[in-house]
Design an enzyme around this catalytic site. Structure first.
Site, PDB file in Angstrom:
ATOM      1  CG  ASN A 119      -2.312  -2.029  12.903  1.00  0.00           C
ATOM      2  OD1 ASN A 119      -2.396  -2.628  11.836  1.00  0.00           O
ATOM      3  ND2 ASN A 119      -3.067  -2.338  13.945  1.00  0.00           N
ATOM      4  NE  ARG A 124       4.383   6.730  15.883  1.00  0.00           N
ATOM      5  CZ  ARG A 124       3.439   6.139  16.607  1.00  0.00           C
ATOM      6  NH1 ARG A 124       3.111   4.877  16.339  1.00  0.00           N
ATOM      7  NH2 ARG A 124       2.834   6.779  17.581  1.00  0.00           N
ATOM      8  NE  ARG A 168       1.171   0.387  17.830  1.00  0.00           N
ATOM      9  CZ  ARG A 168       1.001   1.575  17.259  1.00  0.00           C
ATOM     10  NH1 ARG A 168       1.102   2.680  17.997  1.00  0.00           N
ATOM     11  NH2 ARG A 168       0.727   1.682  15.975  1.00  0.00           N
ATOM     12  CE  LYS A 208       3.427  -8.628  11.390  1.00  0.00           C
ATOM     13  NZ  LYS A 208       4.023  -7.420  12.003  1.00  0.00           N
ATOM     14  N   PRO A 225       4.119 -15.868   9.934  1.00  0.00           N
ATOM     15  CG  PRO A 225       5.522 -14.645  11.330  1.00  0.00           C
ATOM     16  CD  PRO A 225       5.504 -15.847  10.447  1.00  0.00           C
ATOM     17  CG  ASP A 227       4.328  -8.751   6.703  1.00  0.00           C
ATOM     18  OD1 ASP A 227       4.121  -9.464   5.685  1.00  0.00           O
ATOM     19  OD2 ASP A 227       5.410  -8.192   6.910  1.00  0.00           O
TER      20      ASP A 227
END
Length: 279
Positions: A119, A124, A168, A208, A225, A227
């Site tokens: 997310n 970033r 996280r 994912k 995966p 996404d």
């Protein structure tokens, strides 16, 4: 493709299926940046500088053997690309993305990196990982190594949060304690689906992220995966959940599912909506 290697470099001429840009910028790796018309790439505790000029790729490094393996220069990618081009719905994407190679990356680095990626956006993600390496990784000739598990064990939840990890931070703190060498050894020894299930026991690792780790950290091509880009590209009335998309295309592409996923991701993100849906 011709590969010439000496103690400080790798030179690849006529790289039929190797685009440095497409390989590095397709979401499988975060520790790279542009420099002097090329790229500086960090992997584990290694660093290299890469330039791509017409029919030649040059990789400057003090560990050519490591980066020959890292870039999978022993794999016949033209043959893999030809197999995927045979799927009519994938032909355009496979042709457009034929320069993408699946990198052979360190499992521990991939687990930590993809927990950070959840997310999140790529600038970033790269920033958080860069700050983590600077805080806990050893200094290299240029930049920093990815931190060892031992060095991450010295960090508190607050330390991870101060790096910008947000919620996280708790996951990273716990993963540093959960993902031991023994854990990774067990994962590597398991069949792909069992390895995926074991990775899901790590807090912060969802479906994912587990698939990304399996593909990019364990080197298992039978992973797909899903996404946002993939879901938007492949969802139908029948394939209306990420798990259904995952299962259908895993069944369709088999051992080449991971490379097919990268082709679709690259095409959807860079060249417009992928319109080759089977269903």
């Amino acid at each position: 493709m011709k590969i010439t290697k000496d103690k400080n470099s790798i030179v690849i001429t006529d790289p039929e299926c190797f685009s440095v840009k497409d390989t590095l910028e397709c979401g499988q790796v975060f520790r790279f940046g542009q420099s002097d018309g090329g790229y500086v790439l960090h992997a584990s505790d290694k660093v290299c500088k890469i330039t791509e000029n017409g029919c030649e790729i040059k990789i400057i490094t003090d560990d050519p053997d490591f980066f020959c393996r890292y870039f999978a220069l022993d794999v016949d990618y033209p043959a893999l690309n030809e197999k995927l081009c045979a799927f009519s719905e994938l032909a355009d994407a496979a042709q457009a993305g034929k320069g993408i190679r699946l990198l052979r990356q360190d499992p521990f680095e991939m687990i930590i990196s993809f927990i950070i990626s959840a997310n999140n956006n790529i600038p970033r993600i790269k920033g958080i990982i860069g700050r983590l390496c600077e805080k806990a990784g050893k200094k290299l000739s240029e930049g920093y190594a990815f931190p060892s598990r031992e060095s991450l064990l010295e960090l508190s939840v607050e330390d991870f949060a101060a790096l910008g990890a947000g919620y996280r931070a708790q996951y990273l703190y716990e993963a540093s304690r959960t993902v031991t060498d023994e854990f990774i050894g067990e994962v590597l020894a398991l069949p792909t689906e069992d390895a995926r299930k074991k990775l899901l026991t790590v807090k912060g690792v969802g479906p994912k992220v587990a698939d990304c780790i399996v593909l990019f950290g364990l080197g298992r091509g039978d992973s797909f995966p899903v996404d946002t880009w993939i879901k938007q590209s492949l969802s139908t009335e029948e394939l209306d959940t990420p798990q259904k998309v995952h299962d259908y295309y895993m069944s369709r592409y088999g051992e080449l599912s991971g490379l097919a996923q990268q082709y679709i991701f690259h095409y959807a993100r860079n060249l417009g909506s992928f319109v080759g849906k089977v269903k």
